[in-house]
Design an enzyme around this catalytic site. Structure first.
Site, mmCIF file in Angstrom:
data_model
loop_
_atom_site.group_PDB
_atom_site.id
_atom_site.type_symbol
_atom_site.label_atom_id
_atom_site.label_comp_id
_atom_site.label_asym_id
_atom_site.label_seq_id
_atom_site.Cartn_x
_atom_site.Cartn_y
_atom_site.Cartn_z
ATOM 1 N N LYS A 195 0.651 -1.228 -0.016
ATOM 2 C CA LYS A 195 -0.101 0.248 0.114
ATOM 3 C C LYS A 195 0.733 1.379 0.027
ATOM 4 O O LYS A 195 0.445 2.090 -0.319
ATOM 5 C CB LYS A 195 -1.100 -0.050 1.179
ATOM 6 C CG LYS A 195 -0.239 -0.263 2.654
ATOM 7 C CD LYS A 195 0.093 0.966 3.129
ATOM 8 C CE LYS A 195 0.695 1.092 4.655
ATOM 9 N NZ LYS A 195 0.926 2.026 5.162
ATOM 10 N N THR A 252 -3.672 5.555 3.715
ATOM 11 C CA THR A 252 -2.125 5.862 3.358
ATOM 12 C C THR A 252 -2.507 6.819 2.057
ATOM 13 O O THR A 252 -1.582 7.570 1.700
ATOM 14 C CB THR A 252 -1.297 4.867 3.153
ATOM 15 O OG1 THR A 252 -1.450 3.972 4.258
ATOM 16 C CG2 THR A 252 -0.150 5.317 3.087
#
Length: 336
Positions: A195, A252
């Site tokens: 990610k 994120t």
């Protein structure tokens, strides 16, 4: 009560130590790599370098000695060793820990990355260097500042041993930290590592001011890309739909506290990577080096990862962010 040594006094390690102290009932030690840094935290009772504004409770002992953190003289050894070092520093730190390790000690990783040269996940490094120890990993959407501030957060702990997973779940759960558990260590680790690469790309899109449509598309295609590689490496598709996959990715890619997204934003604005890294003042954006490892893993398993490929070209081949986005948008059509 558990005796827990937190190895790594960056923002995330400090936040986890504060959360564990707030929960109560544990004996806690926080290890800092630098003696000066350890002394500063112990004296000021705050981590002014990495997590300013959040008191470090007096119940947390601070040291710069690894042996003192995990097996102090004339005291019981730590039962849980929570490793929160940058992923690329984990091997060297663990090698220094080995002489003091006890077979019954639990190694729990909270680092989110893949080793750049070997393409090994953190738990694989732990199994390689400390085969006698039980191993687990912690993942999920969690900014250090929010955990330190006791804002509600949900995370996942993955371990192949159900009894160990239940114990760790109980040790870390508090009123502000809800802990789930699963048995998919590869999926949880790769979700947390990959990610960061997608977040770099999401930051680039923001820096280029390309709008919300493409950000949503990037996140969606990013989770597809992450899932392909995680499954090829032995992970479970369902894990990437959970906290350590979609949850961590959304946070994120969209949160202003994300260092990886911040690096991407600055790349999109035209700044050079070395300048951006220098401006982080010692803080680490894991996605920068994980990009290389992710691409190596993808090639090893013959997995297509177009976003990762373009981010690698931007980071290491001086490709312009505009050209990278253009290449992604003009790839041959396919089914979803």
């Amino acid at each position: 009560m558990s005796r827990i040594a937190v190895i790594g006094a960056g923002s995330w390690g400090t936040a986890l130590a504060i959360s564990l102290a707030r929960r109560g009932g544990h004996s806690l030690t926080l290890w800092a790599h630098s003696p000066a840094h350890a002394d500063d935290i112990a004296a000021a009772r705050t981590n002014t370098r990495y997590l300013p504004g959040f008191p470090v409770p007096p119940s947390i002992r601070v040291t710069s000695s690894l042996s003192d953190a995990i097996a102090p003289q004339n005291q019981p050894a730590a039962e849980i060793i929570l490793c929160v070092t940058p992923s690329q520093a984990l091997r060297a730190t663990l090698q220094q820990m080995i002489p003091a390790l006890r077979p019954q000690q639990i190694l729990l990783s909270a680092s989110k990355g893949v080793e750049e040269k070997t393409y090994l996940r953190i738990s694989e490094i732990m199994h390689e260097l400390a085969p006698q120890n039980l191993v687990g990993t912690l993942g999920g959407p969690s900014f250090a500042q929010e955990v330190a501030a006791a804002m509600p957060t949900a995370i996942t702990i993955a371990t192949e041993d159900p009894a160990l997973g239940e114990r760790l779940q109980n040790d870390f759960t508090s009123e502000s930290l809800r802990v789930y558990r699963n048995d998919d260590v590869p999926g949880t680790e790769l979700g947390g590592a990959l990610k960061n690469v997608i977040a770099l790309a999401a930051g680039v899109v923001t820096g280029l001011e390309l709008g919300n449509n493409v950000t949503a598309a990037l996140i969606t295609r990013g989770i597809a890309e992450m899932t392909r590689l995680a499954v090829a490496c032995g992970g479970q598709r369902e894990t990437l739909s959970g906290l350590s996959g979609v949850g961590d990715l959304v946070l994120t890619c969209t949160g202003g506290l994300s260092r990886n997204r911040t690096v991407g934003v600055e790349l999109g604005k035209g700044r050079k990577l070395h300048e951006i890294i220098a401006s982080l003042n010692g803080k680490v954006a894991e996605g920068v080096r994980t990009t290389t490892a992710a691409l190596g893993l993808a090639q090893r398993h013959n997995v297509e990862m177009p976003i990762t490929e373009q981010m690698h070209a931007v980071l290491y081949e001086d490709k312009s962010p505009q050209d990278a986005i253009r290449n992604l948008m003009t790839r041959p059509g396919r089914t979803e």
